[in-house]
Write a protein that holds these residues in place. Structure first.
Motif, short mmCIF file in Angstrom:
data_model
loop_
_atom_site.label_atom_id
_atom_site.label_comp_id
_atom_site.label_asym_id
_atom_site.label_seq_id
_atom_site.Cartn_x
_atom_site.Cartn_y
_atom_site.Cartn_z
N SER A 28 -23.67 -41.10 -13.32
CA SER A 28 -23.21 -42.22 -12.50
C SER A 28 -22.48 -41.77 -11.24
CB SER A 28 -22.33 -43.13 -13.32
OG SER A 28 -21.21 -42.42 -13.77
N PHE A 29 -21.93 -40.57 -11.25
CA PHE A 29 -21.23 -40.09 -10.07
C PHE A 29 -22.23 -39.72 -9.00
CE2 PHE A 29 -17.90 -39.46 -13.23
CZ PHE A 29 -16.85 -40.09 -12.59
N GLY A 30 -21.86 -39.98 -7.78
CA GLY A 30 -22.75 -39.70 -6.66
C GLY A 30 -22.73 -40.86 -5.69
N ILE A 31 -23.72 -40.89 -4.83
CA ILE A 31 -23.78 -41.93 -3.80
C ILE A 31 -24.95 -42.85 -4.10
CG2 ILE A 31 -24.07 -42.38 -1.34
CD1 ILE A 31 -22.74 -39.63 -0.85
N TRP A 32 -24.67 -44.16 -4.00
CA TRP A 32 -25.64 -45.21 -4.33
C TRP A 32 -25.80 -46.15 -3.15
CZ3 TRP A 32 -28.07 -44.79 -8.97
CH2 TRP A 32 -27.50 -43.91 -9.89
N SER A 33 -27.03 -46.63 -2.96
CA SER A 33 -27.35 -47.54 -1.85
C SER A 33 -27.68 -48.93 -2.39
CB SER A 33 -28.56 -47.00 -1.08
OG SER A 33 -28.95 -47.91 -0.07
N VAL A 39 -25.29 -50.40 2.82
CA VAL A 39 -24.01 -49.87 2.35
C VAL A 39 -24.28 -48.75 1.35
CG1 VAL A 39 -21.87 -50.40 1.08
CG2 VAL A 39 -22.84 -52.09 2.65
N HIS A 40 -23.56 -47.64 1.50
CA HIS A 40 -23.61 -46.53 0.54
C HIS A 40 -22.21 -46.37 -0.04
CE1 HIS A 40 -27.23 -44.41 2.66
NE2 HIS A 40 -27.53 -45.62 2.23
N VAL A 41 -22.15 -46.29 -1.35
CA VAL A 41 -20.87 -46.18 -2.06
C VAL A 41 -20.89 -44.92 -2.92
CG1 VAL A 41 -19.35 -47.30 -3.72
CG2 VAL A 41 -20.60 -48.68 -2.07
N ARG A 42 -19.79 -44.17 -2.87
CA ARG A 42 -19.65 -42.97 -3.70
C ARG A 42 -18.86 -43.34 -4.96
NH1 ARG A 42 -16.96 -39.51 -0.42
NH2 ARG A 42 -15.00 -40.32 -1.19
N ALA A 43 -19.49 -43.15 -6.12
CA ALA A 43 -18.81 -43.34 -7.41
C ALA A 43 -18.02 -42.08 -7.69
CB ALA A 43 -19.84 -43.58 -8.50
N GLU A 44 -16.74 -42.26 -8.04
CA GLU A 44 -15.86 -41.11 -8.26
C GLU A 44 -14.75 -41.48 -9.24
OE1 GLU A 44 -14.58 -40.42 -4.26
OE2 GLU A 44 -13.05 -41.96 -4.34
N PRO A 45 -14.15 -40.46 -9.86
CA PRO A 45 -13.03 -40.74 -10.77
C PRO A 45 -11.82 -41.25 -10.00
CG PRO A 45 -13.77 -38.44 -10.97
CD PRO A 45 -14.47 -39.05 -9.80
N CYS A 46 -11.09 -42.16 -10.63
CA CYS A 46 -9.78 -42.59 -10.11
C CYS A 46 -8.88 -42.69 -11.33
CB CYS A 46 -9.89 -43.88 -9.31
SG CYS A 46 -10.65 -45.27 -10.15
N GLY A 47 -8.15 -41.63 -11.57
CA GLY A 47 -7.38 -41.54 -12.81
C GLY A 47 -8.35 -41.43 -13.97
N ARG A 48 -8.16 -42.27 -14.99
CA ARG A 48 -9.05 -42.25 -16.16
C ARG A 48 -10.22 -43.23 -15.98
NH1 ARG A 48 -7.48 -39.61 -19.99
NH2 ARG A 48 -7.32 -40.50 -22.07
N ASN A 49 -10.24 -43.93 -14.87
CA ASN A 49 -11.27 -44.93 -14.62
C ASN A 49 -12.27 -44.42 -13.57
OD1 ASN A 49 -9.95 -46.65 -16.41
ND2 ASN A 49 -8.64 -47.44 -14.79
N MET A 50 -13.10 -45.32 -13.10
CA MET A 50 -14.05 -44.99 -12.05
C MET A 50 -13.89 -45.99 -10.91
SD MET A 50 -18.16 -44.33 -12.19
CE MET A 50 -18.01 -43.62 -13.80
#
Length: 137
Positions: A28-33, A39-50
């Protein structure tokens, strides 16, 4: 859908598809269109969440966001505090920059290159979904 706040909400909410199925690493991590490629969004960790951060947007998407009070759009965290909600599924909050509001949404990883995002108004009313695709370098 473009002139309708619910439609826009769902469009951006579906951007939440940038989040997927693993808490720290994974497909799931990476860039999605989004389906329109605006719009391109980068999925990344934010603390224990995403979370999902806008890394690129078309001029039209930037202008729409600016009219809604979000400028700049690139760098804005649209998907906040997504937590696991089952196998390959996440639930969290989606900020919709063109109307300046936050809604609930879910994301389901369909396969390594496709995510389905669904956004709803309060109480599950006005739900819409979209399929997003992975952006390859």
């Amino acid at each position: 859908m473009a002139g309708n706040p619910v439609g826009r909400t769902v469009s951006i909410a579906l951007a939440l598809l940038c989040v997927g199925a693993a808490p720290r690493t994974g497909p799931s991590f990476g860039i999605w269109s989004n389906p329109k490629g605006s719009v391109h969004v980068r999925a990344e960790p934010c603390g224990r969440n995403m979370c999902g951060v806008v890394v690129w947007a078309s001029d039209k998407a930037k202008a729409d966001a600016a009219r809604g009070g979000t400028d700049p759009l690139v760098g804005t965290t649209l998907f906040r505090d997504f937590t696991p909600a089952g196998r390959n599924r996440w639930r969290g909050k989606v900020f919709v920059p063109d109307i300046g509001k936050t809604f609930s949404g879910t994301v389901t990883l369909l396969d390594p290159d496709r995510l389905e995002g669904e956004g709803c108004l309060l109480g599950g009313i006005g739900c819409k979904s979209q399929i997003w695709t992975r952006v390859t370098p």
